[in-house]
Design an enzyme around this catalytic site. Structure first.
Site, PDB file in Angstrom:
ATOM      1  CB  CYS A 148      -0.888   0.144   1.200  1.00 60.53           C
ATOM      2  SG  CYS A 148      -2.202  -1.289   1.426  1.00 60.53           S
ATOM      3  N   GLY A 165       1.791  -2.986   4.331  1.00 61.15           N
ATOM      4  CA  GLY A 165       2.541  -4.281   4.880  1.00 61.15           C
ATOM      5  C   GLY A 165       1.677  -5.322   5.149  1.00 61.15           C
ATOM      6  CG  ASP A 191      -2.733  -7.320   7.951  1.00 62.52           C
ATOM      7  OD1 ASP A 191      -3.551  -6.760   7.221  1.00 62.52           O
ATOM      8  OD2 ASP A 191      -1.721  -7.405   7.452  1.00 62.52           O
ATOM      9  CB  ILE A 209      14.120 -12.023 -15.781  1.00 63.07           C
ATOM     10  CG1 ILE A 209      13.611 -11.170 -14.798  1.00 63.07           C
ATOM     11  CG2 ILE A 209      14.496 -11.000 -16.901  1.00 63.07           C
ATOM     12  CD1 ILE A 209      14.332 -10.456 -13.850  1.00 63.07           C
ATOM     13  CB  ILE A 260      -3.558  -8.638  -0.121  1.00 60.47           C
ATOM     14  CG1 ILE A 260      -2.705  -7.875  -1.267  1.00 60.47           C
ATOM     15  CG2 ILE A 260      -2.870 -10.060   0.283  1.00 60.47           C
ATOM     16  CD1 ILE A 260      -1.212  -7.721  -1.207  1.00 60.47           C
ATOM     17  CG  LEU A 300      -2.063  -4.321  -3.820  1.00 64.70           C
ATOM     18  CD1 LEU A 300      -2.698  -3.850  -5.162  1.00 64.70           C
ATOM     19  CD2 LEU A 300      -0.702  -4.866  -3.873  1.00 64.70           C
TER      20      LEU A 300
END
Lengths: 82, 663
Positions: free
Chosen positions: B2, B77, B101, B291, B54, B52
């Site tokens: 975040c 976090g 959390d 990658i 989650i 964000l």
């Protein structure tokens, strides 16, 4: 152009971009002055071989041959004469 | 992942700015948290959050408060053990409104105060506003996985996940800190609290801030520690068994999410290990991401493919060319917010974009194993140099150095003498705290030759070499040489480069959260107790980790020679169709305007880098070119052309809690 001037020009232009060229004395150690590092030597060898038409053997990679302008000049003269 | 941001009044005469500012500060962090935004405001404090989502997608919105609204949090976090902590807190009488959390942190703070930090297993940076105390509490995780920056300006304390958010207050000065630049051209990072910008501070890993009564105070709550004596009777198998059990638990905890979790696969031991553990010990269906490089000197896709086939994962790959690096590099600098001396973060920026394109928000990676279990060549170098220093005239001791770097195209074989002499520098300085890092530092400091005289004068005698030696643990001098090197590496490069420029910043750039099973503090603390001779056995790196993972990985992966992760450096910027910014930023006029580097010297460097292939360019030249270009980009993006975004409209906020009385 003589060997010494060619050598100096190459070292100043390729290894001392940001440095004062007067740091490079005739007998100063290129390694101890921090001018050439472990990968820079490959570039130096490539330059010697192309410019002076000599072949640098692995056994030649010792400070007595390569680690100062004086030593390099002597080394090139020795190789060119042999 | 975040983004957090906010400000706090330091004295009575200051007014807090209007809500437009917090809006801009959150908006510029949109990439870190594209799902929701929220803000809390009163007359003393303003907190903003870009989320964000989650965990607890439906009710975990932020900022979030306790039962009576006296404690507010803005948080970035994960606390992985939140379920266990929640049980404990409920038994102690706390009532929860959400499954998040975030709320666990609020109640843990109520219950244990600052001591709550040591109970958290996770990666976090958060700000807690305690209205009753009139204080702000800002904390960061043990190893610096999640970032937070701050400054004080015009009677206000301002903080944010990224510096660009602080700069949205246009009255905050924006210029490069030349001493910070000097530190980066020594250690590849600044030593916190210093950053690349004058007056902007970074909260160091394992530290917290308290802001109260107009004062800002900084405290350390965790530090990497090692014993001075080890139990010699315990076998490597016994350690490996304990490590394996803990890694399984660490991976399980890191799969706690209400969204699918992916995994990075580099082809090396560490990410293969974390992926194998997901596969073998959890029910998660694994998707892997890698990658590949067009330049085969850097490419590990053969090993990535082998590992993906071995585990039967659904594998995704992004292919990276020279041109990709040149084109993406300015974006990377915008996110990294500091000059860098390698391009290696750029492909990781492309990788997180691939993850996002596949609708993943979370990835597990192998980051940290090299620091904790002795994976780097720098550690082996340290042991060889220490061994050599006991007989400095020995002809055969330095020959061990030839065993390092067998994978590099610049094989040391031909240049043996130079390699030896290079590493011999500082051989007598075994007692100095930075002995382990001298070879790297000796190469990096050459970049300073490009500084203009004016810059050199302003840096003066700033002691960049000493910056990580200022507050070493009391026992540091009594630690084994490998452990000193590990400590220093974790303190400098891990936090200041790998987890930031090459970690959080390039994954957050694409709204992806990295999770690091090897950086579970229980794994780190176990790693500290394992004797150094089980980490590097002879010259076999990470021996105890290899032992722990032997049964789960193909022997070719376990036994392969470690290939350091690198990307094509200065050659990338001389490819066909290269972007125009390179020439513009390195033109004499741009260099003169920025005033950092000598144009004539940069011009010679540019000519050389354009002429020679990678195999013939030294580390010094490559680092110089990347360092100079990135510093020029920093000036362009943050000093010359910086513009805050327009603020969000009121209907864009999921949370808008306005407790201001002044309106």
């Amino acid at each position: 152009m003589d060997v010494r001037a060619q050598l100096r020009g190459f070292i100043v232009d390729n290894f001392m971009m940001g440095q004062d060229a007067t740091v490079l004395t005739a007998s100063g150690s290129l390694l101890e002055l921090g001018i050439i590092d472990s990968t820079g030597v490959l570039e130096l060898v490539g330059f010697l071989e192309e410019t002076f038409q000599i072949t640098v053997e692995d056994d030649d990679l010792v400070p007595d041959n390569l680690d100062s302008v004086d030593n390099l000049v002597k080394y090139i003269q020795r190789k060119s004469n042999s | 992942m975040c983004g957090i941001a906010g400000y706090f009044k330091l004295n009575d005469t200051t007014d807090l700015p209007d809500e437009q500012l917090i809006g801009r500060m959150i908006k510029i962090l949109h990439h870190r948290g594209p799902d929701e935004i929220g803000a809390y405001l009163d007359d003393l404090c303003v907190l903003g959050q870009a989320r964000l989502s989650i965990i607890d997608l439906s009710t975990g919105s932020q900022p979030l408060c306790n039962e009576d609204g006296s404690i507010w949090i803005s948080y970035n976090g994960e606390i992985y053990n939140y379920i266990e902590l929640r049980d404990e807190l409920e038994k102690a009488g706390h009532r929860f409104r959400t499954r998040s959390d975030t709320e666990v942190i609020v109640h843990a703070y109520e219950q244990w105060g600052r001591e709550c930090l040591s109970r958290f297993n996770g990666q976090f940076a958060f700000a807690i506003y305690d209205k009753k105390q009139g204080s702000l509490f800002i904390a960061r995780d043990r190893l610096g996985i999640r970032p937070v920056f701050y400054t004080t300006h015009n009677g206000r304390f301002i903080f944010a996940s990224e510096i660009k958010s602080i700069f949205c207050d246009l009255s905050v000065p924006r210029h490069l800190d030349l001493k910070g630049l000097d530190e980066i051209f020594t250690w590849w990072t600044t030593a916190p609290p210093r950053t690349a910008f004058d007056g902007i501070n970074e909260l160091e890993a394992g530290c917290y801030l308290e802001i109260k009564n107009g004062q800002v105070s900084n405290h350390r709550w965790w530090s990497m520690d090692f014993p001075t004596e080890f139990d010699r009777s315990r076998s490597i198998d016994s350690w490996a068994e304990e490590l394996h059990e803990l890694l399984v638990d660490s991976v399980r905890l890191r799969l706690r999410a209400d969204v699918p979790v992916g995994a990075y696969l580099s082809g090396g031991l560490d990410s293969s290990a974390t992926t194998a553990l997901i596969k073998h010990f959890t029910e998660t269906r694994v998707e892997t991401f890698s990658i590949a490089f067009h330049d085969k000197a850097y490419d590990e896709s053969e090993f990535q493919r082998e590992m993906a086939d071995h585990l039967g994962t659904n594998h995704h790959q992004v292919s990276c060319s020279y041109q990709d690096i040149a084109e993406n590099f300015p974006h990377v600098i915008w996110h990294a917010e500091r000059p860098i001396v390698r391009t290696a973060p750029t492909p990781l920026y492309m990788l997180s974009a691939l993850v996002r394109r596949n609708d993943f928000k979370v990835v597990l990676t192998g980051e940290g194993a090299d620091e904790i279990f002795g994976g780097y060549d720098l550690f082996k170098e340290t042991l060889i140099r220490k061994f050599w220093s006991r007989r400095p005239d020995s002809k055969w001791r330095p020959l061990l150095l030839r065993k390092l770097y067998p994978t590099l195209p610049l094989s040391p074989g031909r240049a043996r003498f130079y390699l030896e002499t290079f590493y011999k520098k500082g051989l007598s300085q075994t007692d100095e705290y930075l002995f382990s890092h001298l070879p790297r530092i000796n190469t990096t400091v050459k970049l300073k030759e490009y500084f203009t005289d004016d810059v050199k004068a302003q840096i003066g005698d700033h002691p960049s070499l000493e910056v990580f030696g200022r507050d070493l643990p009391d026992q540091f001098d009594r630690w084994h040489h490998l452990l000193r090197a590990q400590y220093l590496e974790a303190r400098s490069l891990l936090s200041g480069y790998l987890l930031s420029s090459q970690g959080d910043r390039v994954s957050a750039a694409n709204s992806v959260e990295g999770r690091y099973p090897f950086l579970d503090h229980r794994v780190v603390e176990l790693g500290s107790r394992i004797p150094p001779w089980y980490k590097i056995r002879g010259l076999n790196e990470k021996a105890v980790l290899k032992r722990a993972m032997k049964a789960e990985l193909p022997s070719r992966i376990v036994n392969r020679v470690k290939q350091p992760y690198m990307a094509p450096d200065s050659n990338s910027f001389f490819c066909d169709n290269r972007p125009a910014y390179i020439e513009e930023l390195l033109a004499e006029e741009s260099l003169n305007r920025a005033g950092l580097f000598k144009p004539s010297a940069v011009n010679k460097l540019k000519t050389k880098c354009g002429r020679l292939s990678h195999a013939h360019l030294s580390f010094k030249d490559n680092m110089s070119f990347i360092g100079i270009l990135s510093a020029q980009l920093m000036v362009q993006r943050f000093v010359d052309q910086f513009e805050p975004p327009s603020p969000p409209t009121s209907d864009e906020y999921s949370v808008w809690h306005d407790d201001r009385r002044g309106i």
